[in-house]
Design an enzyme around this catalytic site. Structure first.
Site, short mmCIF file in Angstrom:
data_model
loop_
_atom_site.label_atom_id
_atom_site.label_comp_id
_atom_site.label_asym_id
_atom_site.label_seq_id
_atom_site.Cartn_x
_atom_site.Cartn_y
_atom_site.Cartn_z
N LYS A 224 1.04 -1.13 -0.17
CA LYS A 224 0.59 0.08 0.16
C LYS A 224 0.80 1.45 -0.18
CE LYS A 224 -1.03 0.44 5.13
NZ LYS A 224 -1.00 1.68 5.28
N GLY B 105 -4.17 6.71 7.18
CA GLY B 105 -3.43 8.02 7.60
C GLY B 105 -2.74 8.85 6.69
N ARG C 142 -5.43 12.42 14.92
CA ARG C 142 -3.67 11.43 14.44
C ARG C 142 -3.76 13.34 13.93
NH1 ARG C 142 -3.01 6.17 11.01
NH2 ARG C 142 -1.01 7.14 11.12
N ASP D 223 7.57 0.20 11.00
CA ASP D 223 6.05 -1.03 10.97
C ASP D 223 6.52 -2.04 11.29
OD1 ASP D 223 4.49 0.99 9.95
OD2 ASP D 223 3.81 0.83 8.35
#
Length: 407
Positions: free
Chosen positions: A25, A73, A101, A290
Site C-alpha cells: 500500500k 493516514g 492524528r 512498522d
C-alpha cells in the site's frame, strides 16, 4: 467494525506453503497520487487490495466537496497536498482516531507555500478545510523526525507547482527509506531532483508517461517471517517480492537473519527457511517502525532479550502501539520496559499462550503480529477485520499454511 473475535490454532506439523502476498500500500498510494498528478499518462498494475489504497483510488475519482479517508493516514496526508496542488476546495475528514492524528506540520508547510487551510474542529488535527491555493514561496522548513509521509506528500506535488519546492529537513530524518521510495518513483516517471545535505529540491517539470508494476508488500511479508521463526519446521515462499525493493520494510530480511529465518530470492519471490537465532537482539527501527510489533512478538515468543529503539512515531499510529505492545505481551507473561517514546526492552519469561485473547486496538498490525503465536497454543484475536486496512486476505492465507480459524 463488527464486534467479534476468532480463535486460531495450528497442528504443529511442518508448514510448507506458497503465499500470493497483497501489493504494497505504501508503493501503491504514492503511485496513485503520481498517476493522478500526471493526468493519467501513467499506467499501473497490481493495485493493492488494501482498504487504504482502495480508499485512495476512490477518493481521487470523487467530485464531492468532502472526502472521508476513514482511518487511512497516508491517504489523508497525500490527499491534503494533492488537493492543494490542484487548488481544489476540499474538506478532508476521517474516523474519530484519524481526527486525533496530527497534521499540523504538513498544513503549516502548505500554508507557507500559499495554501489557505482551516481546521474544522481542533487546531492541528483533521478535519481540515482547504479553501484555495496560489503559490507564494518555494522554500519550506519541515521536521524530519515526525512522519516521512508529510515530506513525501510535498515531494510528489512539487513538479506540478509553479515554483517547485525547496525542502529543508530539520533534525534527524526518520523513515528515510520511505522518502527514497518516493524519490525513486518520481525518477521512474521522469522527475529530476537534487538531495544535498538537508535540502531536497524539485523544480517545476512534467511527469513523463511510463508503466509501473507495484511490488508485493514487505510489511505483510514480516508476519510470514514470524510464522517461520515460531514454527517447529517450515519452508514458505512469498510471491512478488524483489531483492532490489524500494520498500524500507525489506529490512525484515536483515533482522530475521539474526532471529532465525534465512531468505533466498528467485524470479518469483523469496523462500523462507528456519535457522538458529541469536540470544540477544538490539535494533534501531527509525527507518522501519512498522516492523516493531512483529519483532517484539517474535523476541517475546522465542525468549530473545531485545532492545528496540527508534520507535518515536509509534505513539501516533492507528493506536499508541508502544502501549498496545506492552499491554498484550503482559498477557503472556512477558515484561516490556518502556523508555518514554524512544524504545522498549523485551524481558523474556515463561510464556503462557494457551487460551489468551489479544485485543487489536483497531490496529491491523496488532492482529497480524500476534496471530503467529497460535503456533504455540490456541489463541483468540479480537476484531480480526482490522486486517482489511493493509492485508485483506491475511486470514485466508493463514489457512493456506494450515492454520485453523473459527469464529
Amino acid at each position: 467494525m463488527t464486534n467479534h473475535s476468532i480463535t486460531l490454532s495450528h497442528s504443529g506439523e511442518k508448514i510448507n506453503a506458497q503465499i500470493p502476498l497483497t501489493a504494497s500500500k505504501s508503493e501503491c498510494n504514492r503511485a496513485l497520487i503520481i498517476q493522478a498528478l500526471a493526468g493519467d499518462k501513467i499506467t499501473l498494475d497490481n493495485i493493492s487490495e488494501a482498504r487504504d489504497s482502495q480508499t485512495m483510488k476512490r477518493l481521487l475519482q470523487s467530485n464531492e466537496l468532502e472526502l472521508d479517508v476513514l482511518d487511512a493516514g497516508t491517504t489523508m496526508r497525500f490527499l491534503t497536498a494533492y488537493c492543494v496542488a490542484n487548488n481544489r476546495e476540499t474538506v478532508l475528514t476521517g474516523t474519530a482516531r484519524m481526527q486525533e492524528r496530527p497534521i499540523k506540520i504538513l498544513v503549516d508547510a502548505l500554508r507557507i507555500l500559499g495554501a489557505e487551510i482551516e481546521y474544522k474542529k481542533n487546531e492541528g488535527y483533521p478535519p481540515i478545510y482547504i479553501k484555495s491555493f496560489e503559490q507564494k514561496n518555494k522554500e519550506v522548513n519541515i521536521a524530519g523526525n515526525v512522519s516521512s509521509q508529510y515530506i513525501s506528500a510535498l515531494l510528489m506535488i512539487a513538479p506540478k507547482l509553479l515554483l517547485g519546492i525547496s525542502l529543508n529537513l530539520e533534525g534527524e530524518v526518520t523513515s528515510k527509506p520511505y522518502i527514497l521510495m518516493t524519490l525513486q518513483l518520481l525518477e521512474h516517471f521522469g522527475i529530476k531532483y537534487t538531495w544535498q545535505g538537508a535540502n531536497i529540491s524539485i523544480e517545476p517539470q512534467s511527469y513523463q508517461s511510463n508503466h509501473y508494476s507495484i511490488e508485493s508488500d514487505w510489511s505483510g511479508a514480516s508476519y510470514w517471517y514470524s510464522i517461520v521463526a515460531l514454527a517447529k519446521d517450515a519452508e514458505i515462499k512469498l510471491l512478488g517480492l524483489r531483492n532490489n525493493s524500494l520498500q524500507g520494510d525489506k529490512a525484515i530480511v536483515e533482522i530475521m537473519s539474526q532471529l532465525g529465518v534465512s531468505s533466498t530470492f528467485d524470479e518469483e519471490g523469496v523462500i523462507l527457511r528456519k535457522t538458529t537465532p541469536i540470544k540477544e537482539f538490539n535494533f534501531d527501527f527509525t527507518h522501519c517502525p512498522d516492523l516493531a510489533q512483529t519483532i517484539a512478538v517474535i523476541c517475546a515468543a522465542k525468549g530473545i532479550k531485545a532492545k528496540m529503539t527508534g520507535l518515536e512515531s509509534l505513539r501516533i499510529k492507528e493506536t499508541d502501539r508502544i502501549a498496545a505492545i506492552q499491554n498484550e505481551l503482559a498477557k503472556i507473561n512477558v515484561e516490556v520496559v518502556v523508555d518514554g517514546d524512544k524504545g522498549i526492552e523485551i524481558i523474556p519469561n515463561n510464556l503462557k499462550v494457551e487460551g489468551v485473547v489479544f485485543d487489536t486496538y483497531e490496529d491491523h498490525r496488532m492482529a497480524m503480529a500476534f496471530a503467529p503465536l497460535s503456533l504455540l497454543g490456541n489463541i483468540g484475536i479480537e476484531e480480526p477485520d482490522v486486517v482489511n486496512k493493509s492485508y485483506p486476505p491475511y486470514w485466508k492465507h493463514l489457512k493456506l499454511a494450515g492454520f485453523e480459524i473459527t469464529e
